[in-house]
Design an enzyme around this catalytic site. Sequence first.
Site, PDB file in Angstrom:
ATOM      1  N   ARG A  59       0.829  -1.220   0.000  1.00 35.67           N
ATOM      2  CA  ARG A  59       0.000   0.000   0.000  1.00 35.67           C
ATOM      3  C   ARG A  59       0.854   1.256   0.000  1.00 35.67           C
ATOM      4  O   ARG A  59       0.413   2.321  -0.428  1.00 35.67           O
ATOM      5  CB  ARG A  59      -0.989  -0.030   1.175  1.00 35.67           C
ATOM      6  CG  ARG A  59      -2.220  -0.858   0.860  1.00 35.67           C
ATOM      7  CD  ARG A  59      -2.939  -1.305   2.096  1.00 35.67           C
ATOM      8  NE  ARG A  59      -2.326  -2.485   2.664  1.00 35.67           N
ATOM      9  CZ  ARG A  59      -2.419  -2.864   3.924  1.00 35.67           C
ATOM     10  NH1 ARG A  59      -3.113  -2.155   4.777  1.00 35.67           N
ATOM     11  NH2 ARG A  59      -1.822  -3.961   4.340  1.00 35.67           N
ATOM     12  N   GLU A  96       2.704  -6.138  13.251  1.00 35.80           N
ATOM     13  CA  GLU A  96       1.638  -6.333  14.235  1.00 35.80           C
ATOM     14  C   GLU A  96       1.131  -7.767  14.194  1.00 35.80           C
ATOM     15  O   GLU A  96       0.691  -8.303  15.197  1.00 35.80           O
ATOM     16  CB  GLU A  96       0.503  -5.330  13.963  1.00 35.80           C
ATOM     17  CG  GLU A  96      -0.477  -5.193  15.109  1.00 35.80           C
ATOM     18  CD  GLU A  96      -1.652  -4.277  14.791  1.00 35.80           C
ATOM     19  OE1 GLU A  96      -1.732  -3.767  13.673  1.00 35.80           O
ATOM     20  OE2 GLU A  96      -2.493  -4.097  15.685  1.00 35.80           O
TER      21      GLU A  96
HETATM   22  P1  AMP Z   1       4.006  -2.495  11.818  1.00 33.90           P
HETATM   23  O1  AMP Z   1       5.285  -3.019  11.271  1.00 33.90           O
HETATM   24  O2  AMP Z   1       3.490  -3.277  12.987  1.00 33.90           O
HETATM   25  O3  AMP Z   1       4.107  -1.005  12.101  1.00 33.90           O
HETATM   26  O4  AMP Z   1       2.890  -2.701  10.690  1.00 33.90           O
HETATM   27  C1  AMP Z   1       2.791  -1.820   9.626  1.00 33.90           C
HETATM   28  C2  AMP Z   1       2.420  -2.522   8.360  1.00 33.90           C
HETATM   29  O5  AMP Z   1       1.429  -3.519   8.539  1.00 33.90           O
HETATM   30  C3  AMP Z   1       1.886  -1.512   7.381  1.00 33.90           C
HETATM   31  O6  AMP Z   1       2.566  -1.716   6.152  1.00 33.90           O
HETATM   32  C4  AMP Z   1       0.421  -1.813   7.264  1.00 33.90           C
HETATM   33  O7  AMP Z   1       0.084  -1.955   5.916  1.00 33.90           O
HETATM   34  C5  AMP Z   1       0.192  -3.107   7.994  1.00 33.90           C
HETATM   35  N1  AMP Z   1      -0.724  -2.982   9.139  1.00 33.90           N
HETATM   36  C6  AMP Z   1      -0.423  -3.228  10.439  1.00 33.90           C
HETATM   37  N2  AMP Z   1      -1.470  -3.099  11.235  1.00 33.90           N
HETATM   38  C7  AMP Z   1      -2.495  -2.751  10.443  1.00 33.90           C
HETATM   39  C8  AMP Z   1      -3.883  -2.460  10.684  1.00 33.90           C
HETATM   40  N3  AMP Z   1      -4.412  -2.510  11.919  1.00 33.90           N
HETATM   41  N4  AMP Z   1      -4.647  -2.125   9.609  1.00 33.90           N
HETATM   42  C9  AMP Z   1      -4.124  -2.085   8.371  1.00 33.90           C
HETATM   43  N5  AMP Z   1      -2.832  -2.344   8.087  1.00 33.90           N
HETATM   44  C10 AMP Z   1      -2.028  -2.681   9.100  1.00 33.90           C
END
Ligand code: AMP
Length: 171
Positions: A59, A96
Amino acid sequence: MDHLKAKIREIPNFPTQGILFYDITTLLCDPQGFRDTVDALAAPYMGEDIDQVVGIESRGFILGAAVANTLGCGFVPVRKPGKLPGATHSQAYSLEYGNNALEIHQDACAGQQRILVVDDVLATGGTAKAALDLVRKAGGHVFGIAFLIELDFLGGRSELPGANVYSVLHY
Ligand code: AMP
């Protein structure tokens, strides 16, 4: 910015139980919503002579490429493993809901002084930290990192010490 939030669909328990997924496809398919999103992401960097936008798969490609076009600069993809055809740097990370790795072409941003990294969501910060590490490995200097959505309660910003972090929307 509530008009942008109103166009983002929230889907509980996707892709795994307990995750509230912020689905931006409902925002992107709205012409005014997409335009306002890109304008809001690009606004702090207008006139800052950004050399390149680095977008994180997938995205971050949609948003980052549009922001690069708005800023009049080049675009560099940070991709999932095995997708980039040239010599790459690789960085493992946790997100996450799982673990993964990201890659960048070794010659993508050598000597570039003003790089803007773009992604859709800052959650725990693992993805963004990996992207910043990759830009630095490739010899670029990060000017800032911009997100459409920041999940404040997950504290991902603390994973990016010293970085100039900007988020359009906070939850
Ligand atoms: P993080 O590495 O945990 O900061 O996760 C970020 C990545 O995971 C981003 O590229 C988002 O596209 C995706 N992502 C994580 N959590 C969500 C969420 N609750 N909703 C949508 N996309 C998420």
